[in-house]
Design a protein around this motif. Sequence first.
Motif, PDB file in Angstrom:
ATOM      1  N   VAL A  15     -17.470  -1.380  -1.514  1.00 30.34           N
ATOM      2  CA  VAL A  15     -16.864  -0.385  -2.441  1.00 30.34           C
ATOM      3  C   VAL A  15     -15.743  -1.110  -3.090  1.00 30.34           C
ATOM      4  O   VAL A  15     -14.911  -1.799  -2.521  1.00 30.34           O
ATOM      5  CB  VAL A  15     -16.462   0.859  -1.718  1.00 30.34           C
ATOM      6  CG1 VAL A  15     -15.595   1.786  -2.813  1.00 30.34           C
ATOM      7  CG2 VAL A  15     -17.445   1.550  -0.917  1.00 30.34           C
ATOM      8  N   SER A  16     -15.685  -1.084  -4.403  1.00 34.12           N
ATOM      9  CA  SER A  16     -14.732  -1.259  -5.381  1.00 34.12           C
ATOM     10  C   SER A  16     -14.007  -0.246  -5.694  1.00 34.12           C
ATOM     11  O   SER A  16     -14.870   0.957  -6.137  1.00 34.12           O
ATOM     12  CB  SER A  16     -15.202  -2.014  -6.555  1.00 34.12           C
ATOM     13  OG  SER A  16     -15.689  -3.442  -6.136  1.00 34.12           O
ATOM     14  N   ARG A  17     -12.728   0.020  -5.729  1.00 33.85           N
ATOM     15  CA  ARG A  17     -12.011   1.351  -6.142  1.00 33.85           C
ATOM     16  C   ARG A  17     -10.601   1.019  -6.688  1.00 33.85           C
ATOM     17  O   ARG A  17     -10.030   0.100  -6.485  1.00 33.85           O
ATOM     18  CB  ARG A  17     -11.780   2.218  -4.667  1.00 33.85           C
ATOM     19  CG  ARG A  17     -10.784   1.446  -3.819  1.00 33.85           C
ATOM     20  CD  ARG A  17     -10.346   2.316  -2.920  1.00 33.85           C
ATOM     21  NE  ARG A  17     -11.511   3.286  -2.281  1.00 33.85           N
ATOM     22  CZ  ARG A  17     -12.315   2.911  -1.045  1.00 33.85           C
ATOM     23  NH1 ARG A  17     -12.106   2.066  -0.627  1.00 33.85           N
ATOM     24  NH2 ARG A  17     -13.035   3.849  -0.847  1.00 33.85           N
ATOM     25  N   VAL A  18     -10.364   2.100  -7.639  1.00 32.34           N
ATOM     26  CA  VAL A  18      -9.045   2.149  -8.319  1.00 32.34           C
ATOM     27  C   VAL A  18      -8.697   3.505  -8.233  1.00 32.34           C
ATOM     28  O   VAL A  18      -9.391   4.438  -8.597  1.00 32.34           O
ATOM     29  CB  VAL A  18      -9.287   1.882  -9.861  1.00 32.34           C
ATOM     30  CG1 VAL A  18      -8.084   1.836 -10.616  1.00 32.34           C
ATOM     31  CG2 VAL A  18      -9.781   0.368  -9.889  1.00 32.34           C
ATOM     32  N   GLU A  19      -7.422   3.400  -7.639  1.00 29.51           N
ATOM     33  CA  GLU A  19      -6.820   4.860  -7.127  1.00 29.51           C
ATOM     34  C   GLU A  19      -5.748   4.968  -8.300  1.00 29.51           C
ATOM     35  O   GLU A  19      -5.298   4.243  -8.785  1.00 29.51           O
ATOM     36  CB  GLU A  19      -6.646   4.721  -5.832  1.00 29.51           C
ATOM     37  CG  GLU A  19      -7.673   4.538  -4.894  1.00 29.51           C
ATOM     38  CD  GLU A  19      -7.367   4.872  -3.244  1.00 29.51           C
ATOM     39  OE1 GLU A  19      -7.526   5.950  -2.732  1.00 29.51           O
ATOM     40  OE2 GLU A  19      -6.988   3.905  -2.659  1.00 29.51           O
ATOM     41  N   TRP A  20      -5.255   6.382  -8.125  1.00 25.05           N
ATOM     42  CA  TRP A  20      -4.054   6.777  -8.856  1.00 25.05           C
ATOM     43  C   TRP A  20      -2.912   5.888  -8.188  1.00 25.05           C
ATOM     44  O   TRP A  20      -2.658   5.560  -7.032  1.00 25.05           O
ATOM     45  CB  TRP A  20      -3.669   8.312  -8.747  1.00 25.05           C
ATOM     46  CG  TRP A  20      -4.970   8.785  -9.094  1.00 25.05           C
ATOM     47  CD1 TRP A  20      -6.115   8.573  -9.589  1.00 25.05           C
ATOM     48  CD2 TRP A  20      -4.858  10.392  -8.713  1.00 25.05           C
ATOM     49  NE1 TRP A  20      -6.957   9.673 -10.004  1.00 25.05           N
ATOM     50  CE2 TRP A  20      -6.357  10.756  -9.367  1.00 25.05           C
ATOM     51  CE3 TRP A  20      -4.099  11.286  -8.331  1.00 25.05           C
ATOM     52  CZ2 TRP A  20      -6.757  12.403  -9.377  1.00 25.05           C
ATOM     53  CZ3 TRP A  20      -4.647  12.724  -8.359  1.00 25.05           C
ATOM     54  CH2 TRP A  20      -5.797  13.219  -8.760  1.00 25.05           C
ATOM     55  N   THR A  29      -3.890   2.115  -9.672  1.00 21.75           N
ATOM     56  CA  THR A  29      -3.450   0.785  -8.857  1.00 21.75           C
ATOM     57  C   THR A  29      -4.379  -0.412  -9.258  1.00 21.75           C
ATOM     58  O   THR A  29      -5.437  -0.137  -9.713  1.00 21.75           O
ATOM     59  CB  THR A  29      -3.702   1.229  -7.377  1.00 21.75           C
ATOM     60  OG1 THR A  29      -5.029   1.632  -7.287  1.00 21.75           O
ATOM     61  CG2 THR A  29      -2.709   2.452  -7.018  1.00 21.75           C
ATOM     62  N   PRO A  30      -3.887  -1.381  -8.785  1.00 21.84           N
ATOM     63  CA  PRO A  30      -4.998  -2.459  -8.970  1.00 21.84           C
ATOM     64  C   PRO A  30      -6.394  -2.469  -8.131  1.00 21.84           C
ATOM     65  O   PRO A  30      -6.221  -1.564  -7.093  1.00 21.84           O
ATOM     66  CB  PRO A  30      -4.239  -3.636  -8.285  1.00 21.84           C
ATOM     67  CG  PRO A  30      -2.804  -3.291  -8.270  1.00 21.84           C
ATOM     68  CD  PRO A  30      -2.851  -1.960  -8.174  1.00 21.84           C
ATOM     69  N   ARG A  54     -14.427   7.118  -1.547  1.00 16.63           N
ATOM     70  CA  ARG A  54     -13.329   7.777  -2.307  1.00 16.63           C
ATOM     71  C   ARG A  54     -12.721   6.860  -3.579  1.00 16.63           C
ATOM     72  O   ARG A  54     -12.560   5.653  -3.319  1.00 16.63           O
ATOM     73  CB  ARG A  54     -12.170   8.367  -1.577  1.00 16.63           C
ATOM     74  CG  ARG A  54     -10.958   9.020  -2.040  1.00 16.63           C
ATOM     75  CD  ARG A  54      -9.676   9.074  -1.207  1.00 16.63           C
ATOM     76  NE  ARG A  54      -9.030   7.580  -1.375  1.00 16.63           N
ATOM     77  CZ  ARG A  54      -8.993   7.078  -0.153  1.00 16.63           C
ATOM     78  NH1 ARG A  54      -9.401   7.395   0.993  1.00 16.63           N
ATOM     79  NH2 ARG A  54      -8.227   5.944  -0.182  1.00 16.63           N
ATOM     80  N   SER A  55     -12.838   7.432  -4.767  1.00 13.39           N
ATOM     81  CA  SER A  55     -12.311   6.817  -5.975  1.00 13.39           C
ATOM     82  C   SER A  55     -13.057   5.698  -6.201  1.00 13.39           C
ATOM     83  O   SER A  55     -12.432   4.451  -6.760  1.00 13.39           O
ATOM     84  CB  SER A  55     -10.781   6.390  -5.607  1.00 13.39           C
ATOM     85  OG  SER A  55      -9.981   7.457  -5.433  1.00 13.39           O
ATOM     86  N   ALA A  56     -14.117   5.706  -6.060  1.00 18.04           N
ATOM     87  CA  ALA A  56     -15.209   4.219  -6.148  1.00 18.04           C
ATOM     88  C   ALA A  56     -15.283   4.049  -7.423  1.00 18.04           C
ATOM     89  O   ALA A  56     -15.725   5.195  -8.376  1.00 18.04           O
ATOM     90  CB  ALA A  56     -16.163   4.439  -5.287  1.00 18.04           C
ATOM     91  N   THR A  57     -15.467   2.717  -7.789  1.00 16.20           N
ATOM     92  CA  THR A  57     -15.816   2.450  -9.250  1.00 16.20           C
ATOM     93  C   THR A  57     -17.059   1.604  -9.258  1.00 16.20           C
ATOM     94  O   THR A  57     -17.624   1.779 -10.080  1.00 16.20           O
ATOM     95  CB  THR A  57     -14.736   1.525 -10.070  1.00 16.20           C
ATOM     96  OG1 THR A  57     -14.442   0.398  -9.268  1.00 16.20           O
ATOM     97  CG2 THR A  57     -13.428   2.519 -10.186  1.00 16.20           C
TER      98      THR A  57
END
Length: 518
Positions: A15-20, A29-30, A54-57
């Motif tokens: 998973v790659s993710r970008v969160e708040w 976030t990075p 969660r928050s996955a891009t």
Amino acid sequence: MSSVIGKRCVCRVEVSRVEWNFLHPWQRTPQSKSTGTAFVIEGKKLLTNAHVVRSATDIRIRPHGSTRRYPAEVLYFGPDFDLALLKIKGEQEEIDFFAENGKDHICSSGKEPDAKRKKFLHGLQFATDLPALHESVHVVGFPTGGNTICVTEGVVSRIDFLGFSKSLMLTIQIDAAINPGNSGGPALNSEGLVTGVAFSTKSHKKNQPLSNIGYLIPIDIVKNFLGRCQENPSTYALSPIIPYRFHSLENKSLRLAHAVPDTVEGVLLTSVCDSMKGFLAKGDVLTGIDDRKVSNDGQVQLRGDETIQHGYLLRGKFLDEQVRFSVFRNGEHVISSPAVLRYIPTICPRWESVDYFPDYLILGTVVLLPMSTYLQCQKGCGTRLSASTTNWCQKWPHEWEGKEGLVVLTEMFSHEVCFGYNRPYWRFVETYNDIPIKCLAHLRDLWEESMEQAKESDDRNGDSNSAKTFSFVRLGLEHSDDIVFEVRAAIQAQADILKQQHIPCPSNITQSNPRYKS
């Protein structure tokens, strides 16, 4: 778990993710990366933990024994039980995935596998019952420490009703190690049937995990989650919340004070949600749920000599599912008519992108956020705010005093307009010019109304300073003095701050998520 077919159904999730950035929600976030586990179930779907995706891009699925990584997307995200349902993205990719997942299962004679083996190509099968204490289970997944599949063996140590994923849920404790990367993997019984989903390890101190203690989401909860997904193809129904709070009735003085005879067993209801009006009331003694008797410490019989907190009977219900309560009220035993369980919102929402979003308001130089931010940023918030938040979170919707949410002041950017306001942040904002604030959207509307009135006044009076009438914004804070801004000065300060901090918009207020039914 010796079957090659069974292992083929277990996949590594990348998973790659970008969160708040919770304190500065106009930023993100990075990008970060993590791994987990998923497994194929019937219907050409994959099951994993909600926190894994969660928050996955970007989500990639690699089956055991394959070098190919397939793109995937989230179909349903259930934060209340920490489960998510995935599908392979793209028609051809889906065909290739399930063909590859089964390509090695042709017998050496060239014939198709027999029916018993062939069914595994369509997903792992579920057990029908909870595992017994001391029953052996195999946890299969891709934990940290390597890239290949890992199988650990353990026994069921305990079945309990505990707090996870910001809610209470039925859990299975096992003595097999569950490490990062194991999350979402299946736990299989001796027959190769899924008896639970790995999802957590508990710590007795922060960052100090206990040895050989892991937790599974029981197959009963998994089936409940999948049932919610099938109920409505476009939405996911959040599970009901226990609609009352209670106190055990083990204390003799408490029993005497409420005139509860020794022959009556149950728990004392100390607070009841208004959704249960006509079924339950404060002061009732809850003696049973459906046909299950509740003991004085709140336990019900699970099976044989095993007991568990009675709340699990309600948390496993579907929305709008009926339940009968047995109570002792005014000296009489009463069985309620069928009550309907509903999702009960909290004034401080719990799950990002589900019941709260990256909302914010810049008012002059002040940063105002919804109180849901507190759940992510408790450190440094202060004891007063913590106490107030705890108090508000204990209230039912009918006790919210006309509020729809809570607003907190978290920061004040340096600027001439706020010079001299040296005070602690993290304070509830209660009023705007003595008007009680309902929520962040209400506060934004009041502020925009003040800006519009100032603009209209300037349009009428032109550039003449002598003709201007000054107007003010007064923010009333809990446990602190008010903050006062002159409206025109605050408008200019807001423009300066947006430019200085590269904030694209002075506010972001998101509508409720249509994907979730509550």
